[in-house]
Design a protein around this motif. Structure first.
Motif, PDB file in Angstrom:
ATOM      1  N   SER A 180      -5.691   5.174  -3.205  1.00 21.49           N
ATOM      2  CA  SER A 180      -5.898   3.951  -3.985  1.00 21.49           C
ATOM      3  C   SER A 180      -5.502   2.698  -3.226  1.00 21.49           C
ATOM      4  O   SER A 180      -5.852   1.587  -3.635  1.00 21.49           O
ATOM      5  N   ASP A 181      -4.730   2.870  -2.112  1.00 23.34           N
ATOM      6  CA  ASP A 181      -4.166   1.738  -1.371  1.00 23.34           C
ATOM      7  C   ASP A 181      -3.246   0.896  -2.243  1.00 23.34           C
ATOM      8  O   ASP A 181      -3.076  -0.301  -2.020  1.00 23.34           O
ATOM      9  N   ARG A 182      -2.613   1.526  -3.227  1.00 23.62           N
ATOM     10  CA  ARG A 182      -1.705   0.820  -4.129  1.00 23.62           C
ATOM     11  C   ARG A 182      -0.384   1.565  -4.207  1.00 23.62           C
ATOM     12  O   ARG A 182      -0.347   2.751  -4.576  1.00 23.62           O
ATOM     13  N   GLN A 234       1.705   1.225  -6.386  1.00 23.91           N
ATOM     14  CA  GLN A 234       1.924   1.559  -7.798  1.00 23.91           C
ATOM     15  C   GLN A 234       1.537   3.016  -8.082  1.00 23.91           C
ATOM     16  O   GLN A 234       2.136   3.668  -8.947  1.00 23.91           O
ATOM     17  N   SER A 235       0.553   3.546  -7.336  1.00 32.20           N
ATOM     18  CA  SER A 235       0.141   4.943  -7.540  1.00 32.20           C
ATOM     19  C   SER A 235       1.285   5.899  -7.212  1.00 32.20           C
ATOM     20  O   SER A 235       1.482   6.908  -7.900  1.00 32.20           O
ATOM     21  N   ARG A 272       0.814  -1.217   0.000  1.00 36.51           N
ATOM     22  CA  ARG A 272       0.000   0.000   0.000  1.00 36.51           C
ATOM     23  C   ARG A 272       0.845   1.263   0.000  1.00 36.51           C
ATOM     24  O   ARG A 272       0.361   2.330  -0.362  1.00 36.51           O
TER      25      ARG A 272
END
Length: 424
Positions: A105-107, A109-110, A47
């Motif tokens: 986004s809880d990612r 990758q963002s 995250r």
């Protein structure tokens, strides 16, 4: 010849390259892995706890080694500026418990996408699959970096190679070798923010269980080494979880000079005193006295912990609740507040979230990240001997020191051309 070379495509290296490229400087970022930011993608369980909502003074309290060194860098790029960097580029963030800041986004990758876009916008040349073999300072004070993808020369060089944890992500301690080859003192690497190994006992029997709102106290030679309140996880080898990771750095430091087991006690019910716990047991006995102990303790303990707890108390799981003696109850109350652990050491460095050790900060100018012994050489991020608790603090350190190093390297390149003021 490039203006600035940056070795290492993690958070610190990417931020250094972005900062160095501001204003049109020619910057090349060298990374040995096929893609940038591989370790970043696994931070915060995927995250990415990108920074903290804490102010500078509160943040400093969470840094284990050399906290004073980071003051100048935080003044240049603190948590507020890091949040603005990502949000202004289209990545909204949110604040969770403990001041932890995550992308909405809880990612992870963002976060990486923003950094990659910023590198492209700044005009940074990115060369992946470029494992560094040698770093050499030339007679004109420029720097040549020989890699598996060829040789590169720059007026200034930023080392952002990270530590030696999670080697599959590319963090294999390369920077320690490069620094040592240049005669730069390196504090030996050791694990920080790492799970702990315990002697076989109740934690292994309860593996997979997360214990929340508990208190743990580590002691050795009659003195408290560390204590904390929060969440702990039982594993097949010992213990992990936020409070264990935060404790691990202190324990690893202690083990440097005091090898041997460290004792710990876990208070499973820190909000209750002895009388309150005994009264609760009496109420449970009155209500469910005919139940066997293994079933009667369900209102008090998580299912996975009941059998290990009964074994630790040396009681019969088939015993009825109403057959508990006063001595049995007091034994249980004591254990609820003092579940014993014997910690024998940390898990290996390769499993640590963060590496302690690295380039000794006494050799580094805190306002520029310049190596005092080598003109035009800068270091940042986890390569430096500075580390902190979980909570976004280590990524903040990486961004802050990378930003400062990148700007200083850009100024050094200008000085190389007779336009700047210094390479210090």
């Amino acid at each position: 010849m490039e203006d600035v070379l940056v070795v290492g495509g993690g958070p610190a290296g990417m931020m250094a390259a972005i900062a160095a490229a501001e204003g049109g400087a020619r910057v090349t970022l060298l990374e040995k892995m096929p893609h940038l930011g591989k370790k970043l993608l696994i931070t915060g369980k995927g995250r990415c706890n990108v920074t903290t909502d804490f102010g500078q003074d509160q943040l400093i309290e969470h840094i284990h080694h050399n906290p004073r060194f980071i003051y100048s860098a935080l003044a240049r790029l603190g948590p507020r500026e890091v949040r603005a960097f990502f949000e202004d580029r289209g990545c909204p963030l949110k604040v969770e418990r403990g001041g932890r800041v995550f992308p909405e986004s809880d990612r992870a990758q963002s976060i990486l996408d923003v950094l990659l876009a910023a590198l492209k916008e700044a005009g940074v040349t990115v060369q992946t699959k470029a494992a560094v073999e040698e770093v050499v300072q030339n007679k004109d004070q420029s720097w040549t970096v020989r890699t598996s993808a060829g040789s590169y020369t720059g007026k200034a060089l930023v080392l952002a190679t990270g530590g030696a944890s999670y080697p599959a992500t590319g963090s294999t301690g390369d920077g320690y070798r490069l620094a040592a080859d240049l005669g730069i003192a390196v504090v030996p690497a050791r694990p920080a923010l790492v799970p702990l190994v315990c002697r076989p006992g109740w934690v292994q029997a309860a593996q997979g269980l997360s214990l929340r709102n508990i208190r743990i106290i580590f002691t050795a030679e009659g003195k408290v080494i560390y204590s904390d309140f929060g969440e702990m996880m039982c594993t097949h080898f010992g213990v992990s979880g936020p409070i264990i990771l935060s404790a691990s750095g202190r324990l690893v430091d202690y083990w440097q000079d005091h090898p041997g087991p460290i004792q710990a006690t876990v208070d499973l019910k820190p909000a209750l005193d002895e009388k309150q716990l005994d009264d609760r047991l009496l109420r449970m006995i009155k209500k469910d006295g005919r139940k066997q102990l293994v079933n009667g303790l369900k209102p008090l303990l998580p299912q996975k912990l009941i059998s290990p707890f009964i074994a630790e108390a040396q009681l019969d799981p088939a015993q009825r609740m109403l057959d508990l003696t006063r001595a049995d109850r007091l034994k249980m109350v004591h254990l609820l507040q003092n579940m014993p652990l014997t910690v024998t050491g940390p898990r290996p460095l390769r499993e640590a979230i963060v590496t302690a050790g690295g380039i000794a900060v006494g050799q580094v100018a805190p306002k520029t990240m310049a190596l005092r012994s080598h003109a035009g050489l800068y270091a940042c991020g986890e390569l430096l001997d500075i580390d902190a608790n979980t909570g976004g603090f280590n990524l903040q350190i990486a961004f802050s020191t990378g930003y400062v190093a990148g700007h200083a390297a850009k100024a050094c390149a200008a000085y190389f051309d007779g336009e700047g003021s210094s390479c210090k």
